[in-house]
Design an enzyme around this catalytic site. Structure first.
Site, short mmCIF file in Angstrom:
data_model
loop_
_atom_site.label_atom_id
_atom_site.label_comp_id
_atom_site.label_asym_id
_atom_site.label_seq_id
_atom_site.Cartn_x
_atom_site.Cartn_y
_atom_site.Cartn_z
N GLY A 160 0.66 -1.12 -0.02
CA GLY A 160 -0.02 0.23 0.09
C GLY A 160 0.97 1.15 -0.02
N CYS A 161 0.59 2.33 0.57
CA CYS A 161 1.16 3.63 0.68
C CYS A 161 2.34 3.31 1.14
CB CYS A 161 0.30 4.52 1.23
SG CYS A 161 1.04 6.14 1.67
N PHE A 162 3.42 3.63 0.61
CA PHE A 162 5.07 3.68 1.10
C PHE A 162 5.19 4.67 2.28
CE2 PHE A 162 6.51 5.98 -3.00
CZ PHE A 162 6.06 7.17 -2.71
#
Length: 217
Positions: A48-50
């Site tokens: 997902g979002c890093f």
């Protein structure tokens, strides 16, 4: 996912010395080295979002550096704006540089499967698109064997309510993201996304991995 962490710990301890699954026939892993003997070693995860993944893994003892970036696509030197379109093939990912004498790849895999929901296809929560897919990019056949075996074991034990959809691919070119993405949570902790999304996930992650956190975390 009741008592997920307890089940994961038991599974990873029990299976760490067991036999491994056969390699996938759909993806060519033939060029992978048998084992990476370098120290430090590298793990590459997309969860997902890093921004979230970076903050989580930076807290673990033995992790020396976490770099946010893009990998798995076909566009060279992509920008964040390009990746966000979903048209570059890249996933938001993190290169995790770690000391295998302090933290094992097995433990990092355990953290990966706790850090996000590996049953969500091309999304994590409200972040939707192929750039947010769950993926592991392996650097050696040893890593591949561990990843394939654990995914098969987790599915067999029905640890999650749905099958794991994590993509497993050979590590390819990793493009570090723009500088403002690096160490994002520490530098922007008061921003709404950090407070509403990253902070709760990070606090839960730290509670679960309290025994392997860096001093001061």
């Amino acid at each position: 996912m009741k008592n997920l962490y307890i089940i994961l710990v038991a599974l990873f301890v029990f299976t760490s010395c067991q036999g491994q699954e056969k390699q996938s026939k759909k993806t060519d892993f033939s060029k992978l080295p048998a084992k990476n003997t370098a120290n430090p070693d590298t793990a590459t995860f997309a969860a997902g979002c890093f921004w979230c993944t970076e903050a989580q893994f930076k807290a673990l003892k033995g992790v020396q550096q976490v770099v946010s970036g893009y990998t798995g696509g076909w566009v060279a030197n992509p920008s964040y704006a390009q990746v966000c379109t979903g048209n570059t093939g890249h996933a938001e990912a993190t290169n995790i540089i770690f000391d295998p004498n302090v933290i094992s790849y097995d433990k990092l895999l355990e953290a990966f499967f706790v850090a996000h929901d590996p049953t969500q296809l091309n999304r994590q929560g409200n972040d939707v698109g192929t750039q947010y897919r769950s993926a592991i990019f392996v650097h050696s056949k040893e890593q591949l064997d561990k990843v394939q075996f654990y995914i098969a074991a987790l599915n067999k034990e029905k640890v999650y309510n749905e099958p794991i959809v994590t993509e497993v691919m050979p590590a390819v070119v990793f493009y570090p993201a723009e500088s403002y993405h690096q160490d994002y949570y520490r530098l922007n902790g008061k921003e709404p996304y950090c407070q509403l999304v990253i902070k709760p996930k990070l606090e839960k992650f730290k509670r679960i991995f309290s025994k392997v956190l860096k001093e001061g975390e």
